[in-house]
Design a protein around this motif. Structure first.
Motif, PDB file in Angstrom:
ATOM      1  N   ALA A 154       0.841  -1.196   0.000  1.00  0.00           N
ATOM      2  CA  ALA A 154       0.000   0.000   0.000  1.00  0.00           C
ATOM      3  C   ALA A 154       0.873   1.242   0.000  1.00  0.00           C
ATOM      4  CB  ALA A 154      -0.917   0.002   1.220  1.00  0.00           C
ATOM      5  N   VAL A 155       0.387   2.271  -0.695  1.00  0.00           N
ATOM      6  CA  VAL A 155       1.153   3.508  -0.816  1.00  0.00           C
ATOM      7  C   VAL A 155       0.246   4.703  -0.531  1.00  0.00           C
ATOM      8  CG1 VAL A 155       2.463   4.980  -2.407  1.00  0.00           C
ATOM      9  CG2 VAL A 155       2.740   2.495  -2.499  1.00  0.00           C
ATOM     10  N   GLY A 156       0.751   5.636   0.263  1.00  0.00           N
ATOM     11  CA  GLY A 156       0.054   6.896   0.476  1.00  0.00           C
ATOM     12  C   GLY A 156       0.550   7.912  -0.540  1.00  0.00           C
ATOM     13  N   VAL A 157      -0.323   8.347  -1.428  1.00  0.00           N
ATOM     14  CA  VAL A 157       0.034   9.422  -2.367  1.00  0.00           C
ATOM     15  C   VAL A 157      -0.639  10.683  -1.834  1.00  0.00           C
ATOM     16  CG1 VAL A 157      -0.072  10.253  -4.747  1.00  0.00           C
ATOM     17  CG2 VAL A 157       0.238   7.811  -4.295  1.00  0.00           C
ATOM     18  N   VAL A 158       0.163  11.648  -1.443  1.00  0.00           N
ATOM     19  CA  VAL A 158      -0.375  12.778  -0.693  1.00  0.00           C
ATOM     20  C   VAL A 158       0.196  14.097  -1.215  1.00  0.00           C
ATOM     21  CG1 VAL A 158      -0.429  11.252   1.334  1.00  0.00           C
ATOM     22  CG2 VAL A 158       1.435  12.898   1.097  1.00  0.00           C
ATOM     23  N   GLY A 159      -0.300  15.173  -0.630  1.00  0.00           N
ATOM     24  CA  GLY A 159       0.300  16.479  -0.863  1.00  0.00           C
ATOM     25  C   GLY A 159      -0.368  17.285  -1.957  1.00  0.00           C
ATOM     26  N   VAL A 163      -3.768   2.191  -3.127  1.00  0.00           N
ATOM     27  CA  VAL A 163      -3.323   3.559  -2.898  1.00  0.00           C
ATOM     28  C   VAL A 163      -4.306   4.263  -1.959  1.00  0.00           C
ATOM     29  CG1 VAL A 163      -2.871   5.802  -3.982  1.00  0.00           C
ATOM     30  CG2 VAL A 163      -2.074   3.712  -5.090  1.00  0.00           C
ATOM     31  N   VAL A 164      -3.760   4.913  -0.941  1.00  0.00           N
ATOM     32  CA  VAL A 164      -4.575   5.781  -0.096  1.00  0.00           C
ATOM     33  C   VAL A 164      -4.111   7.217  -0.348  1.00  0.00           C
ATOM     34  CG1 VAL A 164      -5.031   4.030   1.663  1.00  0.00           C
ATOM     35  CG2 VAL A 164      -3.050   5.528   1.925  1.00  0.00           C
ATOM     36  N   VAL A 165      -5.056   8.138  -0.335  1.00  0.00           N
ATOM     37  CA  VAL A 165      -4.732   9.516  -0.708  1.00  0.00           C
ATOM     38  C   VAL A 165      -5.307  10.501   0.302  1.00  0.00           C
ATOM     39  CG1 VAL A 165      -4.449   9.195  -3.202  1.00  0.00           C
ATOM     40  CG2 VAL A 165      -6.745   9.487  -2.264  1.00  0.00           C
ATOM     41  N   THR A 166      -4.643  11.652   0.400  1.00  0.00           N
ATOM     42  CA  THR A 166      -5.158  12.757   1.208  1.00  0.00           C
ATOM     43  C   THR A 166      -4.880  14.050   0.442  1.00  0.00           C
ATOM     44  OG1 THR A 166      -3.037  13.027   2.331  1.00  0.00           O
ATOM     45  CG2 THR A 166      -4.687  11.659   3.462  1.00  0.00           C
ATOM     46  N   GLY A 167      -5.378  15.146   0.979  1.00  0.00           N
ATOM     47  CA  GLY A 167      -5.044  16.473   0.482  1.00  0.00           C
ATOM     48  C   GLY A 167      -5.363  16.655  -0.986  1.00  0.00           C
ATOM     49  N   CYS A 168      -4.501  17.424  -1.658  1.00  0.00           N
ATOM     50  CA  CYS A 168      -4.753  17.759  -3.058  1.00  0.00           C
ATOM     51  C   CYS A 168      -4.549  16.557  -3.972  1.00  0.00           C
ATOM     52  CB  CYS A 168      -3.873  18.933  -3.460  1.00  0.00           C
ATOM     53  SG  CYS A 168      -4.403  20.440  -2.609  1.00  0.00           S
ATOM     54  N   ALA A 169      -3.759  15.579  -3.537  1.00  0.00           N
ATOM     55  CA  ALA A 169      -3.573  14.356  -4.323  1.00  0.00           C
ATOM     56  C   ALA A 169      -4.904  13.613  -4.457  1.00  0.00           C
ATOM     57  CB  ALA A 169      -2.545  13.454  -3.649  1.00  0.00           C
ATOM     58  N   ASP A 179      -4.981  14.703   8.176  1.00  0.00           N
ATOM     59  CA  ASP A 179      -5.417  13.305   8.222  1.00  0.00           C
ATOM     60  C   ASP A 179      -4.364  12.323   7.718  1.00  0.00           C
ATOM     61  OD1 ASP A 179      -7.805  14.145   9.262  1.00  0.00           O
ATOM     62  OD2 ASP A 179      -8.900  14.056   7.373  1.00  0.00           O
ATOM     63  N   ASN A 180      -3.195  12.808   7.353  1.00  0.00           N
ATOM     64  CA  ASN A 180      -2.098  11.858   7.132  1.00  0.00           C
ATOM     65  C   ASN A 180      -1.833  11.102   8.422  1.00  0.00           C
ATOM     66  OD1 ASN A 180      -1.368  12.158   4.341  1.00  0.00           O
ATOM     67  ND2 ASN A 180      -0.738  14.236   4.883  1.00  0.00           N
ATOM     68  N   ALA A 232       4.810   2.519   1.202  1.00  0.00           N
ATOM     69  CA  ALA A 232       5.606   3.677   0.787  1.00  0.00           C
ATOM     70  C   ALA A 232       4.718   4.907   0.801  1.00  0.00           C
ATOM     71  CB  ALA A 232       6.197   3.462  -0.610  1.00  0.00           C
ATOM     72  N   GLY A 233       5.390   6.053   0.745  1.00  0.00           N
ATOM     73  CA  GLY A 233       4.678   7.327   0.647  1.00  0.00           C
ATOM     74  C   GLY A 233       5.195   8.085  -0.560  1.00  0.00           C
ATOM     75  N   ALA A 234       4.378   9.000  -1.073  1.00  0.00           N
ATOM     76  CA  ALA A 234       4.827   9.834  -2.189  1.00  0.00           C
ATOM     77  C   ALA A 234       4.135  11.186  -2.124  1.00  0.00           C
ATOM     78  CB  ALA A 234       4.506   9.160  -3.523  1.00  0.00           C
ATOM     79  N   ALA A 235       4.890  12.224  -2.451  1.00  0.00           N
ATOM     80  CA  ALA A 235       4.329  13.572  -2.551  1.00  0.00           C
ATOM     81  C   ALA A 235       4.779  14.123  -3.901  1.00  0.00           C
ATOM     82  CB  ALA A 235       4.807  14.442  -1.399  1.00  0.00           C
ATOM     83  N   PRO A 236       4.064  13.731  -4.968  1.00  0.00           N
ATOM     84  CA  PRO A 236       4.548  14.017  -6.327  1.00  0.00           C
ATOM     85  C   PRO A 236       4.564  15.505  -6.678  1.00  0.00           C
ATOM     86  CG  PRO A 236       2.814  12.319  -6.337  1.00  0.00           C
ATOM     87  CD  PRO A 236       2.838  12.913  -4.968  1.00  0.00           C
ATOM     88  N   GLU A 237       3.703  16.317  -6.052  1.00  0.00           N
ATOM     89  CA  GLU A 237       3.596  17.723  -6.461  1.00  0.00           C
ATOM     90  C   GLU A 237       3.637  18.653  -5.257  1.00  0.00           C
ATOM     91  OE1 GLU A 237       0.293  18.296  -9.238  1.00  0.00           O
ATOM     92  OE2 GLU A 237       0.398  16.201  -9.854  1.00  0.00           O
ATOM     93  N   TRP A 238       4.393  18.294  -4.237  1.00  0.00           N
ATOM     94  CA  TRP A 238       4.346  19.064  -2.993  1.00  0.00           C
ATOM     95  C   TRP A 238       4.863  20.485  -3.195  1.00  0.00           C
ATOM     96  CZ3 TRP A 238       8.430  21.273  -0.289  1.00  0.00           C
ATOM     97  CH2 TRP A 238       9.712  20.968  -0.769  1.00  0.00           C
ATOM     98  N   TYR A 239       4.332  21.414  -2.385  1.00  0.00           N
ATOM     99  CA  TYR A 239       4.898  22.763  -2.399  1.00  0.00           C
ATOM    100  C   TYR A 239       5.099  23.313  -0.983  1.00  0.00           C
ATOM    101  CZ  TYR A 239       1.285  25.715  -0.449  1.00  0.00           C
ATOM    102  OH  TYR A 239       0.451  26.300   0.456  1.00  0.00           O
ATOM    103  N   SER A 240       4.337  22.834   0.017  1.00  0.00           N
ATOM    104  CA  SER A 240       4.249  23.587   1.273  1.00  0.00           C
ATOM    105  C   SER A 240       5.210  23.087   2.342  1.00  0.00           C
ATOM    106  CB  SER A 240       2.809  23.569   1.803  1.00  0.00           C
ATOM    107  OG  SER A 240       2.595  22.439   2.621  1.00  0.00           O
ATOM    108  N   GLU A 241       5.475  23.949   3.299  1.00  0.00           N
ATOM    109  CA  GLU A 241       6.315  23.571   4.443  1.00  0.00           C
ATOM    110  C   GLU A 241       5.667  22.415   5.215  1.00  0.00           C
ATOM    111  OE1 GLU A 241       6.207  27.642   5.885  1.00  0.00           O
ATOM    112  OE2 GLU A 241       8.383  27.776   5.792  1.00  0.00           O
ATOM    113  N   LYS A 242       4.336  22.420   5.244  1.00  0.00           N
ATOM    114  CA  LYS A 242       3.628  21.325   5.917  1.00  0.00           C
ATOM    115  C   LYS A 242       3.976  19.989   5.277  1.00  0.00           C
ATOM    116  CE  LYS A 242      -0.118  23.474   5.000  1.00  0.00           C
ATOM    117  NZ  LYS A 242      -1.548  23.534   4.663  1.00  0.00           N
ATOM    118  N   ALA A 243       4.091  19.990   3.960  1.00  0.00           N
ATOM    119  CA  ALA A 243       4.397  18.742   3.258  1.00  0.00           C
ATOM    120  C   ALA A 243       5.783  18.224   3.647  1.00  0.00           C
ATOM    121  CB  ALA A 243       4.309  18.959   1.744  1.00  0.00           C
TER     122      ALA A 243
END
Ligand code: XCC
Ligand code: SF4
Length: 650
Positions: free
Chosen positions: A443-448, A474-480, A522-523, A547-558
């Motif tokens: 399982a992979v978290g795709v987030v950000g 795949v589990v997702v949160t945020g803008c992903a 909610d991550n 695994a985790g992935a943040a393919p398009e992150w921009y923020s300090e939170k990410a």
């Protein structure tokens, strides 16, 4: 602003039809957007991009020359390693602080609700309240929910302070990992404490050992993931309800031409939840009809949108890069903002239309917006005042300027940990069995976020698709999550896009192959689930095929999220380069050495096709180590046609 993007290259900016159409309008009407402002900034500062600039004191600002010709030290003597590590530590502290301050705001409202002082709030999920109380040894027998809530709130206030050795939520973490953190000296003690200490250590002349700085940066991030964010998630569930699977809709097509449209944007569900109640007020609905509208339509943006989608099924207008474009539909009466990820640019765009931007938190003001101070003690009253403003703005709408592109897409959401376990029949056993057999590889978290440096949603959608095709859940949160929703990958029918194993499991359970677990705070649900799986199997988190992935992150939170996910033992791939490449030592530590320290590391890979390969190799190597059926990691490759396809055509 001069560099407007011509119509035919919109596909390079975003993969979404609704966004492309609004970019046409931006060009026609000469309205600058985030993409234009990025172009105007180029080339961006190379020192800053590598993390090699420092302005932590007034002997500076200083820069270290990455080519070895210019100065190699700042005025104080700090070298590239120190400067890069300090900058990263501060970034993590800023991100962790954002999540944790959000958590504290929720906690204060929860506390006041327990004392009966708020309006529009109550304790909704008694089961979760009891679980949280039990986790802390708070008595529940023969007590009212408000009494228990009060004690829980008091205990959680302590989490922010300096009087503890470790945070209460660490009881959820596998014992092996807790011992490891203890040994490394990175057990998070108090949320505020770790953040303040990070700022202290990065003051000139304090911590000058880059390894030591980075270890504390991990501790700071852990105080977010297992502290501030987790408090935000859990208390929001107690007050607004723990999410359950539901069906809603997504993209700019969720705006309705004949309705008053109000968008709720930001991160904190506290205000938006009472706005949902206010929008159902018969008197306000009547007022909307008197103004000629068919009704009041609420939509979400960013993570406030995710909170409302998860719990109330409110449709989602879009993710981060849609905030300006939503206004450009000409159909938005009000954009109500709380905090985080709200571009100050929205008030400028709003001036070209009739949209009112309404700011609500005294800590987040936007010049050009109308400010209505939010106060949970008068929640409903303020919620109604805000909705009334939106309804009244309907009279100012110019119907000829309304341009709502495309029809909306269906999207499933609501997969809290509790909901996932319920779908599985109350125990993780079926999921664990499927993973053991290899029907599901891992399982992979795709987030950000979205980041205008990457074609909007391309990273999220392509990476997710490549993973589910190979039987990876795949589990997702945020803008992903929103990106995958727009792409049609979050409905049960999307099981057809998954590999044969995952497809069969999804079909049997009636779920999509991509599960929406919520907002950015909610991550904490994802790491809670990972810990529960590890505990169930009696292993540490880093042994699991995750695994985790943040393919398009921009923020300090990410950055904070990435750090606590790795510190918790989960390999994470970033799609945007973080500003650390000025220090070979820091890069070596984060992308390699950390593996031997916390059992996980970072990778950076902007091409989602290649990121998918890295993640699949990682998952197969974890399967191999656990003695599960596996594919030789070295032999995992992307399909030829995928690699040739590359970035979207211009
Ligand atoms: Fe999206 Fe959460 Fe990122 Fe902001 S940070 S852009 S995911 S809304 Ni959380
Ligand atoms: Fe320059 Fe050192 Fe001051 Fe940073 S802390 S600005 S490197 S003198």
């Amino acid at each position: 602003m001069t560099t407007f993007n011509s119509k035919n290259n919109h596909a390079r900016l975003t993969i979404n039809r609704d966004a492309q159409e609004m970019l046409d309008r931006a060009r026609e009407d000469n309205i600058p957007t985030v993409w234009d402002r990025l172009a105007a900034q180029e080339p961006q500062c190379g020192y800053c991009a590598m993390g090699l600039s420092c302005r932590n004191c007034a002997m500076g600002p200083c820069r270290v020359d990455p080519f070895g010709e210019g100065p190699q030290k700042g005025v104080c003597g700090a070298d590239a390693d120190i400067i890069v590590a300090r900058n990263l530590g501060r970034t993590i502290a800023a991100g962790a602080s954002a999540h944790s301050d959000h958590g504290r705001d929720i906690l204060e409202t929860f506390h006041a609700t327990a004392e009966g002082k708020t309006s529009g709030y109550r304790i909704v999920d008694h089961e979760k309240l009891k679980t949280l109380a039990r986790e802390r040894g708070i008595a529940i027998d023969d007590r009212t929910p408000n009494d228990v809530a009060h004690d829980l709130a008091e205990a959680m206030f302590e989490e922010f302070g300096t009087r503890k050795e470790s945070l209460d939520f660490l009881a959820r973490v596998p014992k092996k990992r807790r011992e490891l953190w203890q040994k490394l000296g990175i057990t998070p003690r108090g949320i505020d404490r770790e953040n303040v200490e990070m700022l202290h250590r990065t003051h000139m002349g304090v911590d000058n050992d880059y390894v030591n700085i980075l270890l504390h940066a991990l501790r700071t991030s852990l105080s977010d993931g297992w502290g501030g964010s987790m408090i935000a998630t859990e208390l929001s569930d107690v007050m607004f309800g723990t999410p359950k699977p539901l069906l809603s809709r997504v993209n700019l097509g969720t705006l309705k031409a004949d309705h008053v449209n109000i968008a709720l944007h930001g991160h904190n569900p506290m205000l938006s939840d009472v706005i949902v109640q206010a929008a159902n007020d018969p008197e306000l609905v009547k007022l909307a009809k008197a103004k000629g509208a068919a009704g009041i339509n609420l939509v979400g943006l960013c993570c406030t949108g995710n909170e409302l989608l998860m719990r109330r099924g409110i449709p989602m207008a879009g993710n981060h890069l849609m905030q300006e474009l939503a206004i450009m539909t000409g159909a938005l009466e009000a954009m109500v903002v709380d905090y985080q990820c709200i571009m100050p640019a929205v008030t400028e765009v709003a001036k070209c239309f009739h949209t009112q931007v309404i700011s609500t938190f005294d800590k987040a003001k936007f010049p050009g917006a109308i400010h209505v101070t939010f106060d949970p003690n008068r929640g409903i009253e303020i919620g109604k005042e805000i909705v009334r403003r939106g309804v009244e703005a309907f009279a100012n709408r110019n119907p000829e300027r309304v341009r709502i592109p495309v029809g909306s897409m269906p999207m499933m959401a609501g997969f809290s940990v509790e909901a996932i376990l319920a779908v599985l029949g109350g125990t993780p056993a079926p999921l664990v069995d499927a993973i053991k057999q290899g029907t599901i590889r891992g399982a992979v978290g795709v987030v950000g976020c979205n980041n205008p440096k990457i074609p909007q949603d391309y990273g999220h959608v392509v990476l997710t698709r490549r993973l589910i095709e190979k039987d990876i859940l795949v589990v997702v949160t945020g803008c992903a999550a929103v990106a995958n929703g727009k792409a049609g990958q979050m409905v049960p029918e999307a099981a057809e896009q998954a590999g044969p194993g995952l497809k069969a499991v999804c079909k049997a359970l009636g779920i999509p192959p991509v599960l929406h677990m919520g907002s950015c705070v909610d991550n904490s649900r994802i790491i809670t689930l990972a810990a529960a799986l590890a505990n169930y199997l009696g292993v540490d988190i880093d042994q699991l095929p995750l695994a985790g992935a943040a393919p398009e992150w921009y923020s300090e939170k990410a950055v904070s999220i990435g750090a606590y996910v790795v510190a918790s033992g989960i390999y994470t791939v970033l799609g945007v380069q973080p500003p650390i490449f000025g220090s070979r030592n820091v890069v070596k530590l984060l992308a390699d050495g950390l593996e031997g320290v916390v059992g996980a590391k970072f990778a950076v890979e902007p091409d989602p096709e290649k990121a998918a390969v890295l993640i699949r190799r990682h998952i197969e190597s974890k399967r191999k180590a656990l003695g599960l059926p596996h594919i030789a990691p070295e032999s995992v490759r992307a399909p030829e046609e995928a690699l040739h396809a590359g970035w979207p055509a211009s």
